[in-house]
Design a protein around this motif. Sequence first.
Motif, mmCIF file in Angstrom:
data_model
loop_
_atom_site.group_PDB
_atom_site.id
_atom_site.type_symbol
_atom_site.label_atom_id
_atom_site.label_comp_id
_atom_site.label_asym_id
_atom_site.label_seq_id
_atom_site.Cartn_x
_atom_site.Cartn_y
_atom_site.Cartn_z
ATOM 1 N N UNK A 50 0.820 -1.209 0.000
ATOM 2 C CA UNK A 50 0.000 0.000 0.000
ATOM 3 C C UNK A 50 0.855 1.261 0.000
ATOM 4 N N UNK A 51 2.088 1.165 0.510
ATOM 5 C CA UNK A 51 2.962 2.345 0.521
ATOM 6 C C UNK A 51 3.169 2.873 -0.895
ATOM 7 N N UNK A 52 3.436 1.976 -1.837
ATOM 8 C CA UNK A 52 3.613 2.402 -3.225
ATOM 9 C C UNK A 52 2.301 2.898 -3.818
ATOM 10 N N UNK A 53 1.197 2.197 -3.495
ATOM 11 C CA UNK A 53 -0.099 2.628 -4.015
ATOM 12 C C UNK A 53 -0.400 4.055 -3.594
ATOM 13 N N UNK A 54 -0.050 4.399 -2.352
ATOM 14 C CA UNK A 54 -0.267 5.764 -1.880
ATOM 15 C C UNK A 54 0.630 6.760 -2.618
ATOM 16 N N UNK A 55 1.893 6.366 -2.871
ATOM 17 C CA UNK A 55 2.813 7.251 -3.590
ATOM 18 C C UNK A 55 2.310 7.519 -4.999
ATOM 19 N N UNK A 56 1.857 6.460 -5.669
ATOM 20 C CA UNK A 56 1.352 6.611 -7.029
ATOM 21 C C UNK A 56 0.088 7.460 -7.036
ATOM 22 N N UNK A 57 -0.793 7.217 -6.056
ATOM 23 C CA UNK A 57 -2.016 8.024 -5.974
ATOM 24 C C UNK A 57 -1.691 9.489 -5.750
ATOM 25 N N UNK A 58 -0.685 9.749 -4.905
ATOM 26 C CA UNK A 58 -0.285 11.136 -4.659
ATOM 27 C C UNK A 58 0.314 11.767 -5.908
ATOM 28 N N UNK A 59 1.023 10.961 -6.715
ATOM 29 C CA UNK A 59 1.595 11.489 -7.955
ATOM 30 C C UNK A 59 0.545 11.816 -8.991
ATOM 31 N N UNK A 60 -0.610 11.107 -8.926
ATOM 32 C CA UNK A 60 -1.688 11.376 -9.858
ATOM 33 C C UNK A 60 -1.342 10.985 -11.279
ATOM 34 N N UNK A 61 -2.266 11.284 -12.186
ATOM 35 C CA UNK A 61 -2.001 11.009 -13.604
ATOM 36 C C UNK A 61 -0.775 11.813 -14.027
ATOM 37 N N UNK A 62 0.135 11.232 -14.806
ATOM 38 C CA UNK A 62 0.005 9.988 -15.579
ATOM 39 C C UNK A 62 0.602 8.757 -14.887
ATOM 40 N N UNK A 63 0.834 8.803 -13.563
ATOM 41 C CA UNK A 63 1.437 7.679 -12.869
ATOM 42 C C UNK A 63 0.366 6.647 -12.503
ATOM 43 N N UNK A 64 0.716 5.340 -12.623
ATOM 44 C CA UNK A 64 -0.230 4.274 -12.317
ATOM 45 C C UNK A 64 0.544 2.991 -12.036
ATOM 46 N N UNK A 65 -0.126 2.035 -11.404
ATOM 47 C CA UNK A 65 0.467 0.719 -11.200
ATOM 48 C C UNK A 65 0.287 -0.128 -12.455
ATOM 49 N N UNK A 66 1.235 -1.032 -12.696
ATOM 50 C CA UNK A 66 1.209 -1.872 -13.899
ATOM 51 C C UNK A 66 1.930 -3.179 -13.588
ATOM 52 N N UNK A 67 1.786 -4.200 -14.453
ATOM 53 C CA UNK A 67 2.551 -5.439 -14.248
ATOM 54 C C UNK A 67 4.047 -5.160 -14.191
ATOM 55 N N UNK A 68 4.746 -5.858 -13.267
ATOM 56 C CA UNK A 68 6.170 -5.631 -13.084
ATOM 57 C C UNK A 68 7.030 -6.536 -13.940
ATOM 58 N N UNK A 69 8.276 -6.687 -13.545
ATOM 59 C CA UNK A 69 9.252 -7.474 -14.309
ATOM 60 C C UNK A 69 8.958 -8.960 -14.148
ATOM 61 N N UNK A 70 8.246 -9.516 -15.129
ATOM 62 C CA UNK A 70 7.870 -10.929 -15.215
ATOM 63 C C UNK A 70 6.789 -11.322 -14.223
#
Length: 818
Positions: free
Chosen positions: A279-299
């Motif tokens: 959730x720590x990363x989810x909060x960071x991405x949410x704070x960054x707003x568009x165009x930042x988002x979560x996506x599939x990682x390395x493999x």
Amino acid sequence: MANFLDIQSDARRLAQVLADLERRIQAVERTAQAGYSSIEGGSLDIYDEGGVLRGSVGVQDDGAVAVVAVNSTPPPTPTAPVLEPVLAGLIVTWDGQWEDAYATPSDFARIQVHIGLTENFAPDATTLAATISNTAGGTVTVATAAYNTVYVRLVAANTAEITGQASPVVAGTPRAVDGPDLSALLDLAVWLKDASVPGSKLVRETIGADLLAANSVVAGKIAADTISSRELKAQSVTAGKIAAGAVNTTHLSVGAVTPEHIAVGQGTNLIPDPSFETAATANIVAAGGAPWALAPGNRFGVGINCDLTADTPTYFTLPLAKVPVLSRTQLWLGVDILVSQDIVAQAVKILARWESAAGTVLGYGVVETTTPEPGRWQRITGQVAAPTGTTQAVLCLEASAATRGWAVWDNAEVHPVFGRAIGGARAEVGPQGLRLFDETGQEAVALVTGAPQYLTLRTDGTAVATIDTAGNGNFADLNVAGDLTVGGDPVSALIGAGPKGIVARAHPTSTVTATGSEMGYYELPFTAEAGRLYRVVFRATANLDNATDGEIRLYLRDGGTSKPTITSTLRQTSIHTPAHTGRYQQVSLEYNASGTTLGGGLHRLLLSFENSGGSSGQTLDLGLSTTGRSNVFYIEDTGPEIPVTGGYNTGGGSAAEPVQTYTKTYTASWSGSYAKRAGYNAYYGNKCVQGYYSSNNGIQSALIGFPSALGTDLSGAKIVKAEVYLYAEHWYYASGGKAVIKAHPHTSRPATFSSDSEVKTISWARNQGKWVDITSVFDSTRWRGIALDPNTTNRTYYGIFRGAGQTYPPKLRVTFTK
């Protein structure tokens, strides 16, 4: 008669009608059957080649219009799930892979998640807890009825609702709260409607601490100070139930928040959530707003994605953490990146923004790539140092001056490098390894990963030995107890490739006389080696007492490992007739043969002679000891065996071209690795990976190909010897591993792996390049390259070889006749 003619006429008309019908039917069969068709009030059935109904299109029995599949092949077996415990439940992840298939079937519908109470439970409708519909895999959270260990299996279903075999079972235990569930408060929750009881009425001690469990009380329903901290059990109130600013420092007692409650770096990594899973990363991405988002990682797992679309060059920056840093502190940074094919950006990077105590930006420590390879995960790493005045560093992901495409980051690392930062002799220890600096501040030893390594040894300040970044070594003296190789060939083989010279010799001095029958003269033994060529030479002065007639005959006989006699195998004959009226003349015998023809091992050769066809009483002497007339007898190794070539030629100019021997070396023109012995794995580029490291890529294999000239040269040729040169840069074990070499027919790199089944297994050391003989698995009629394919999970066979275009690339050396 008239009736007969009428019948005949009718028959002709009937034949015409049948012929016309036949033409019409053939025309219908050649015409597209549904070209001008429609389905009105019904459905169109679809059958396979065997006549089995496989589906229907149109109005179904329930009145709906649909495409319905029936009698489908059951889907394959999914891989085992990965489980992560959460409160009163489990996070279930499927990686999108299959136990018994390489590709997802086109009629894939969903993955069913089944939960049972015993390890050997059979999935059915009662155990179905959730589904995953993404063909690339996915994650779902399921609730459990209790906190006991449960068992999870995955089952694939297709569009015909046919299910396949269940995956291997995995056990998981949900996370429990410190206290009972809130079931005892359900009746109370019904009574306490919104604002039905003022906060002042729900006084302290009304609800015991043992009754407060996870998510039991939502924010806003309890007035300040109605429940003390001692009444709140562990995890009884989750982060999502507390509004921003609801808790301030006056409500936190000393020791109430410990490090495990804060998103901090792991180990020496200063990034709080390096794999971006929590959730720590989810909060960071949410704070960054568009165009930042979560996506599939390395493999597998989660990465951070940024849409780089912009009208003008834009810097897209996402802060991950702020950490205290002192001046001259060195940090090692690393991250995995993946970019789109259409990316337009100056660079993709991970960086440390150096700031003073007042927040003034003093500079940037950047690790970046300006030429990322689209569509392939790659790792960028580097080391940076904080400037004077730095008190803190903001660790960020960034794409600079971007206008198009996207980028994904995963597995970020920022580690401090320990050791004095500047000046004189010192040591630095970081994630890459060890660096030592001499008294002048020059780097003397670099034993690191991901960067050039070298070593310089000094005595009294003078360099006495060096291994440079290319692996070249310079030493005062060199003593090698084992094998010494040059260019992949053992020095012993290079020396042995030439003639060895005389391997046995004799100097007969006694005189032996023959009187009309064969007489043994001298035995000379030697040991033959298969694959070597030998020449046997005998020269002597003969005394034929009547030099006007008869013949002098010399014989070379081979007794093998036994004592030779005049009846042993005859290898060579030499016949001499009197050359003049004198009694003495020079005679000789020479014999050339290969050790393969003779047979390896001991050979006891006998030189015998006779005078034949001469006058009665004629004698022949060999071995006169007169000065200046000594005899010689020796055996010479003339070098490695070579093929017999040449051809008959009458001299008229019409003879066929003679057979010649060629030895040619071909450098690899392409190479690549294949995940799970199936599809090409672009992650490794041209490197050749064989064997099993983890389930991510499964058992890997590799293919290596050579220029088209190989096929042209080998057309109509007969291979005498085929050798391959490979350089192993890594093995799972430090002691080395084993390469499993096969052959393949591909003239260019294929999309999927295939090879011959005949194998040759060779042991290799780390960082060793050598030539190996693969004649037994390579022929001229079909094979055009080699494969590395151990097909086992034994990690002795997990290794990485250099590929085409790299230093020490694969080579093929072929000796052939044509």
